[in-house]
Design a protein around this motif. Structure first.
Motif, PDB file in Angstrom:
ATOM      1  N   TYR A 214      68.666  48.764  41.552  1.00 56.25           N
ATOM      2  CA  TYR A 214      69.142  47.860  40.503  1.00 56.25           C
ATOM      3  C   TYR A 214      70.172  46.892  41.076  1.00 56.25           C
ATOM      4  O   TYR A 214      70.176  45.693  40.770  1.00 56.25           O
ATOM      5  N   TYR A 215      71.053  47.414  41.918  1.00 56.66           N
ATOM      6  CA  TYR A 215      72.106  46.597  42.539  1.00 56.66           C
ATOM      7  C   TYR A 215      71.495  45.482  43.377  1.00 56.66           C
ATOM      8  O   TYR A 215      71.920  44.326  43.313  1.00 56.66           O
ATOM      9  N   GLU A 216      70.434  45.832  44.146  1.00 57.51           N
ATOM     10  CA  GLU A 216      69.784  44.829  45.004  1.00 57.51           C
ATOM     11  C   GLU A 216      68.993  43.811  44.161  1.00 57.51           C
ATOM     12  O   GLU A 216      68.972  42.610  44.471  1.00 57.51           O
ATOM     13  N   ALA A 217      68.371  44.292  43.104  1.00 57.12           N
ATOM     14  CA  ALA A 217      67.538  43.407  42.280  1.00 57.12           C
ATOM     15  C   ALA A 217      68.365  42.485  41.378  1.00 57.12           C
ATOM     16  O   ALA A 217      67.917  41.403  41.000  1.00 57.12           O
ATOM     17  N   HIS A 218      69.558  42.919  41.016  1.00 53.85           N
ATOM     18  CA  HIS A 218      70.378  42.147  40.076  1.00 53.85           C
ATOM     19  C   HIS A 218      71.710  41.741  40.695  1.00 53.85           C
ATOM     20  O   HIS A 218      72.732  41.631  39.999  1.00 53.85           O
ATOM     21  N   GLY A 219      71.683  41.475  41.974  1.00 54.00           N
ATOM     22  CA  GLY A 219      72.922  41.130  42.666  1.00 54.00           C
ATOM     23  C   GLY A 219      73.618  39.908  42.099  1.00 54.00           C
ATOM     24  O   GLY A 219      74.851  39.825  42.097  1.00 54.00           O
ATOM     25  N   ASP A 220      72.838  38.967  41.576  1.00 56.36           N
ATOM     26  CA  ASP A 220      73.443  37.747  41.040  1.00 56.36           C
ATOM     27  C   ASP A 220      74.321  38.020  39.826  1.00 56.36           C
ATOM     28  O   ASP A 220      75.190  37.204  39.479  1.00 56.36           O
ATOM     29  N   GLN A 221      74.141  39.181  39.188  1.00 58.88           N
ATOM     30  CA  GLN A 221      74.971  39.531  38.047  1.00 58.88           C
ATOM     31  C   GLN A 221      76.309  40.126  38.457  1.00 58.88           C
ATOM     32  O   GLN A 221      77.205  40.289  37.623  1.00 58.88           O
ATOM     33  N   TYR A 222      76.436  40.476  39.736  1.00 64.55           N
ATOM     34  CA  TYR A 222      77.641  41.168  40.200  1.00 64.55           C
ATOM     35  C   TYR A 222      78.356  40.385  41.291  1.00 64.55           C
ATOM     36  O   TYR A 222      78.957  40.955  42.198  1.00 64.55           O
ATOM     37  N   MET A 223      78.303  39.068  41.154  1.00 66.20           N
ATOM     38  CA  MET A 223      79.000  38.207  42.095  1.00 66.20           C
ATOM     39  C   MET A 223      80.418  37.918  41.586  1.00 66.20           C
ATOM     40  O   MET A 223      80.673  37.881  40.386  1.00 66.20           O
ATOM     41  N   THR A 224      81.337  37.728  42.499  1.00 65.25           N
ATOM     42  CA  THR A 224      82.660  37.251  42.100  1.00 65.25           C
ATOM     43  C   THR A 224      82.503  35.809  41.601  1.00 65.25           C
ATOM     44  O   THR A 224      81.635  35.077  42.085  1.00 65.25           O
ATOM     45  N   PRO A 225      83.298  35.383  40.642  1.00 69.16           N
ATOM     46  CA  PRO A 225      83.154  34.008  40.135  1.00 69.16           C
ATOM     47  C   PRO A 225      83.613  32.982  41.171  1.00 69.16           C
ATOM     48  O   PRO A 225      84.516  33.241  41.964  1.00 69.16           O
ATOM     49  N   GLU A 226      82.949  31.828  41.176  1.00 69.73           N
ATOM     50  CA  GLU A 226      83.389  30.732  42.032  1.00 69.73           C
ATOM     51  C   GLU A 226      84.737  30.242  41.515  1.00 69.73           C
ATOM     52  O   GLU A 226      84.911  29.994  40.321  1.00 69.73           O
ATOM     53  N   GLN A 227      85.692  30.067  42.427  1.00 68.62           N
ATOM     54  CA  GLN A 227      87.025  29.647  42.031  1.00 68.62           C
ATOM     55  C   GLN A 227      87.570  28.600  42.999  1.00 68.62           C
ATOM     56  O   GLN A 227      87.103  28.491  44.139  1.00 68.62           O
ATOM     57  N   VAL A 228      88.561  27.871  42.527  1.00 66.61           N
ATOM     58  CA  VAL A 228      89.259  26.930  43.403  1.00 66.61           C
ATOM     59  C   VAL A 228      90.757  27.045  43.168  1.00 66.61           C
ATOM     60  O   VAL A 228      91.212  27.403  42.075  1.00 66.61           O
ATOM     61  N   GLU A 229      91.497  26.769  44.230  1.00 64.73           N
ATOM     62  CA  GLU A 229      92.932  26.533  44.122  1.00 64.73           C
ATOM     63  C   GLU A 229      93.132  25.049  44.414  1.00 64.73           C
ATOM     64  O   GLU A 229      92.462  24.487  45.292  1.00 64.73           O
TER      65      GLU A 229
END
Length: 636
Positions: A214-229
């Motif tokens: 499940y982790y490999e198939a749905h990796g896009d759901q468990y990404m850290t959010p894109e951020q900027v400083e």
């Protein structure tokens, strides 16, 4: 005077109020809605230009309306300027097309009708009467002059007439209403079995292999959010005011200018009483003169002016107050009235004079000279105003410099050094924004995640945070999305697998039960085999209380059963449970006399909706046949 206004008419006060407006419109009539011929056009509609000045003015009016409607809750950062400009421009094009159509059809609003509308508007009234100061204040708060408001009111009235004329052609027949009422009031007999998802979910224990898959198939759901400083420099107009100095002579010069304005425009304030002998259909001028002469003789004989006003004056409002009109400014009641008042000393009573309203006997009860403020009284105010004006000029100049320097610079060091600004930092924050006021600002977010700033490393364009604050930013650090460690998200994956597998099992079980029912097995036998019980509800309505909404919705979608038979379906409830539904009877609704008021309301509602749609189509047809050109080069 209010009563006279209600009588429309023949009362002198109505003419006075209309006269005030007419005079006010006349003196402001030099202002014009016509755009400067040097203004670039943003669009052309059948040869009629829409200029940038008109677009800018409409945008500003829209912003003012938003600010007035939302008050302290107004957040300018939530406004997408490009979308707002596009929307306002399209509205201007629509208005132009419709007004052109109205002009071709000979439609318009008369001046008297406009006067009457303005007088009757509650927004411009105080204590039940039209108030000139309130009118001026409210019109100016929308960024308009009285002349512009008058044109706008005329145009809006014509536009409403067009829309009403098109939309009112729509209607709904009684037959259509009867059918809708029958559907709306239809009732149904249903029963349902509820399959509990919680029991199945709790029984599921995902294996490590399932978790990894499940982790490999749905990796896009468990990404850290894109951020900027971000790093940024900010220009704040309020901080400039304290740094500015104003020369004492400038303050004195401004005082003299204001003093001159006050002396030129201020007039003595006099409190006046009057006895009006009105002329018109009921009384000729000669008859009015005789009555006025009779009143004059009684005044000379020593009778009380106030009591004579109560007995003789034809204006009920002032008569009730002994003829008292309150404080009166010149230029409102006509030259004869003003000249007479000017000739009287406090306490003096005039001979009968002929005015626009009949014969009047006038008494000046008090007169006050205008108050002239001293230099010391105005000094601080003038100083603050001059500093504010100067800060506006300095601010605009500095922000232009900041924009130009930042555009050419490779970082923020150069604009910071040349303009004496401090480089600040903020973040990190995502495309949805951060936790601070700055990082949650829509303009800041859009700039920080724009391609030029994020991908090319450029400084942003000038960002106007408010009328008093602007900034330029650049990305200091780009935190790209990364897959979070399995250990960190394992619990949520386990829960997701449980929900997914439980639903699959529940759907399969519900489908099997429905198949048994369709095959002809009895409701009792199917329930017994599943260890469940049917819940029954007779004659349910579309908004039945106590029945889950998802079940209700599905029940009224199901096909009508044959007599003595049932039809079946399934519905997933909000908590994840699944219901198997048996529909056994449909009771058709019908319209009754008691429903007549509701039917009329429904007919009106449907006709209004159809009318709006028809008007939309009408406007669309105008656009299709019109020659509309939007100037692509302009920044809309």
């Amino acid at each position: 005077m209010l009563q006279s206004m209600r009588d429309k008419a023949k009362s002198w006060v109505t003419f006075i109020v209309v006269g005030i407006i007419a005079f006010m419109m006349a003196i402001t009539g030099l202002e014009t809605l016509a755009p400067n011929p040097n203004n670039p056009n943003v669009a052309t509609v059948n040869g009629e230009d829409i200029t940038r000045a008109q677009l800018t003015q409409s945008l500003e009016q829209q912003r003012r309306m938003l600010i007035q409607q939302m008050g302290d809750q107004f957040d300018p950062s939530l406004i997408d300027e490009n979308l707002l400009k596009e929307s306002v421009l399209q509205s201007l094009i629509d208005r132009t097309l419709l007004l052109q159509e109205a002009k071709d059809g000979g439609m318009g609003v008369g001046q008297k009708e406009l006067d009457a509308m303005i007088i009757s508007m509650p927004e411009f009234q105080q204590d039940g009467k039209f108030n000139q100061d309130r009118f001026m204040m409210m019109v100016r708060s929308f960024g308009m002059s009285p002349a512009q408001f008058r044109v706008l009111l005329s145009d809006e009235t014509v536009l409403q007439q067009i829309q009403a004329g098109v939309a009112s052609t729509e209607f709904v027949t009684q037959s259509e209403i009867n059918k809708l009422t029958a559907l709306e009031s239809q009732k149904r007999d249903i029963a349902w079995l509820t399959l509990d998802v919680a029991k199945i979910r709790d029984s599921i224990e995902p294996t490590d292999e399932q978790i990894n898959e499940y982790y490999e198939a749905h990796g896009d759901q468990y990404m850290t959010p894109e951020q900027v400083e971000i790093s940024f420099v900010e220009m704040d107009k309020s901080s400039m005011v304290s740094d500015l100095e104003v020369d004492e002579q400038e303050i004195k010069d401004e005082y003299q200018r204001r003093l001159q304005d006050i002396e030129e425009n201020a007039a003595d304030t006099q409190t006046v009483s009057t006895i009006l002998i009105q002329t018109g259909e009921k009384r000729s001028l000669e008859e009015a003169r005789k009555v006025a002469a009779e009143v004059e003789s009684k005044i000379k004989a020593g009778e009380d002016f106030a009591k004579l006003a109560e007995a003789y004056s034809d204006d009920p409002v002032t008569a009730a107050k002994g003829g008292d009109m309150g404080q009166v400014q010149p230029g409102i009641f006509g030259d004869t009235f003003d000249d007479t008042v000017a000739s009287l000393e406090p306490g003096q009573v005039s001979a009968p004079v002929e005015t626009d309203f009949g014969m009047q006997i006038i008494k000046v009860t008090a007169r006050e000279k205008p108050s002239i403020p001293s230099f010391n009284e105005l000094k601080d105010e003038i100083k603050a105003d001059l500093k504010s004006q100067e800060s506006e000029t300095v601010y605009l100049d500095k922000t232009r410099q900041m924009a130009d320097i930042s555009f050419e610079a490779s970082d923020l060091a150069q604009p910071a050094e040349q303009l004496g600004l401090t480089i600040q930092s903020a973040g990190p924050f995502t495309r949805q924004g951060g936790s601070t006021e700055l990082t949650s600002n829509a303009k800041v977010i859009a700039a920080a995640f724009s391609d030029d700033v994020l991908e090319l490393g450029a400084n942003s364009e000038l960002i106007e945070l408010s009328p008093k604050k602007a900034m330029v930013l650049r990305v200091k650090k780009h935190l790209k999305p990364e897959l979070r460690p399995l250990a960190e998200v394992k619990d949520s994956i386990v829960q997701a697998i449980k929900v997914e597998q439980a639903r699959e099992q529940l759907v399969s079980k519900a489908d099997a039960l429905q198949a048994q029912l369709v095959a002809g097995e009895s409701l009792e036998k199917v329930a017994e085999s599943a260890g469940l019980k049917w819940t029954e509800s007779k004659e349910i309505a579309r908004r039945q209380q106590g029945v889950p909404q998802q079940l209700l919705t599905e029940s009224f979608k199901m096909p009508h059963p044959e007599v003595g038979q049932s039809t079946f379906a399934t519905a997933e409830l909000s908590n994840g449970d699944i219901a198997v539904i048996a529909l056994s009877k449909v009771i058709e609704g019908k319209s009754t006399e008691a429903d007549a008021a509701r039917d009329r309301m429904m007919a009106g509602y449907i006709a209004n909706g159809n009318g709006r749609n028809l008007f939309t189509e009408y406007l669309k047809s105008l656009k299709e046949s019109a020659k509309v050109k939007i100037t692509k080069e302009e920044e809309l």
